[in-house]
Design a protein around this motif. Structure first.
Motif, short mmCIF file in Angstrom:
data_model
loop_
_atom_site.label_atom_id
_atom_site.label_comp_id
_atom_site.label_asym_id
_atom_site.label_seq_id
_atom_site.Cartn_x
_atom_site.Cartn_y
_atom_site.Cartn_z
N ASP A 178 22.55 -19.82 17.34
CA ASP A 178 22.82 -21.24 17.08
C ASP A 178 23.26 -21.91 18.38
O ASP A 178 24.28 -21.55 18.96
CB ASP A 178 23.91 -21.37 16.02
CG ASP A 178 24.22 -22.81 15.64
OD1 ASP A 178 23.72 -23.74 16.30
OD2 ASP A 178 24.97 -23.00 14.67
N PRO A 179 22.52 -22.92 18.87
CA PRO A 179 22.89 -23.56 20.13
C PRO A 179 24.21 -24.34 20.05
O PRO A 179 24.81 -24.63 21.08
CB PRO A 179 21.72 -24.51 20.42
CG PRO A 179 21.07 -24.73 19.10
CD PRO A 179 21.31 -23.50 18.29
N ASP A 180 24.69 -24.66 18.84
CA ASP A 180 25.95 -25.38 18.69
C ASP A 180 27.14 -24.43 18.61
O ASP A 180 28.28 -24.87 18.53
CB ASP A 180 25.91 -26.26 17.44
CG ASP A 180 24.91 -27.40 17.58
OD1 ASP A 180 24.71 -27.87 18.71
OD2 ASP A 180 24.34 -27.80 16.55
N TRP A 181 26.89 -23.13 18.60
CA TRP A 181 27.93 -22.11 18.53
C TRP A 181 28.72 -22.14 19.83
O TRP A 181 28.16 -22.22 20.92
CB TRP A 181 27.26 -20.75 18.34
CG TRP A 181 28.19 -19.62 18.06
CD1 TRP A 181 28.67 -18.73 18.96
CD2 TRP A 181 28.73 -19.24 16.80
NE1 TRP A 181 29.47 -17.81 18.36
CE2 TRP A 181 29.52 -18.10 17.02
CE3 TRP A 181 28.63 -19.75 15.53
CZ2 TRP A 181 30.22 -17.45 16.00
CZ3 TRP A 181 29.30 -19.10 14.52
CH2 TRP A 181 30.09 -17.97 14.75
N ASP A 182 30.05 -22.10 19.73
CA ASP A 182 30.85 -22.11 20.95
C ASP A 182 32.04 -21.18 20.82
O ASP A 182 32.16 -20.43 19.85
CB ASP A 182 31.29 -23.54 21.31
CG ASP A 182 32.25 -24.15 20.29
OD1 ASP A 182 32.62 -23.46 19.31
OD2 ASP A 182 32.63 -25.30 20.47
N LEU A 183 32.94 -21.23 21.79
CA LEU A 183 34.08 -20.34 21.81
C LEU A 183 34.98 -20.52 20.59
O LEU A 183 35.51 -19.54 20.06
CB LEU A 183 34.89 -20.56 23.10
CG LEU A 183 36.11 -19.67 23.29
CD1 LEU A 183 35.69 -18.20 23.31
CD2 LEU A 183 36.85 -20.03 24.55
N VAL A 184 35.15 -21.74 20.13
CA VAL A 184 35.97 -21.96 18.93
C VAL A 184 35.37 -21.22 17.74
O VAL A 184 36.08 -20.55 17.00
CB VAL A 184 36.11 -23.48 18.62
CG1 VAL A 184 36.76 -23.70 17.26
CG2 VAL A 184 36.91 -24.18 19.71
#
Length: 112
Positions: free
Chosen positions: A14-20
Motif C-alpha cells: 500500500d503506497p499510503d502505508w507509513d511508519l505510523v
C-alpha cells in the motif's frame, strides 16, 4: 532478518502505508488485548504538531527569537500596560504562558 541480524521489513504494497501504520500494527501484534483505536489519530496529530513547531522555530529564529521569548513578549503585548508590572513577570513559568484569562495571562497565584 538480513545476514547481520537486523530485522528488515519488506516494502508494503500500500503506497499510503507509513511508519505510523507500522507502529500500530506492531503494537497490535505485541499487545493484542490493548485498545489502540486512538493510536493512529494521536500519532498523526503529534507528527503534525512537530512539523508546525519546527516551522514556528524557523520563523522565530529569522527574527532572533526563541519560542519562550516570543511567548513572553506575546503575553506582555496582550496585557494592558496598567495591569502588568515588571515584577508580575516573576510570577510566570513557561507553562503558564499558554493559559490565558481575559487579561491574556494567568499568574501562578491563580493556578490550581
Amino acid at each position: 532478518m538480513n545476514g547481520e541480524g537486523i530485522h528488515v521489513r519488506p516494502v508494503h504494497a500500500d503506497p499510503d502505508w507509513d511508519l505510523v501504520d507500522q507502529v500500530v500494527e506492531d503494537m497490535q501484534r505485541i499487545l493484542p488485548e490493548a485498545d489502540l483505536s486512538s493510536l493512529h489519530v494521536v500519532s498523526r496529530m503529534l507528527q503534525v504538531m512537530r512539523v508546525f513547531e519546527r516551522r514556528r522555530e524557523k520563523v522565530l529564529k529569522q527574527h532572533g527569537l526563541e519560542a519562550w521569548s516570543f511567548d513572553m513578549l506575546s503575553a506582555i503585548r496582550r496585557c494592558p500596560a496598567q495591569q502588568m508590572r515588571p515584577g508580575d513577570l516573576l510570577e510566570f513559568t513557561p507553562g503558564d504562558l499558554g493559559d490565558h484569562d481575559d487579561r491574556g495571562w494567568t499568574p501562578l497565584s491563580d493556578a490550581t
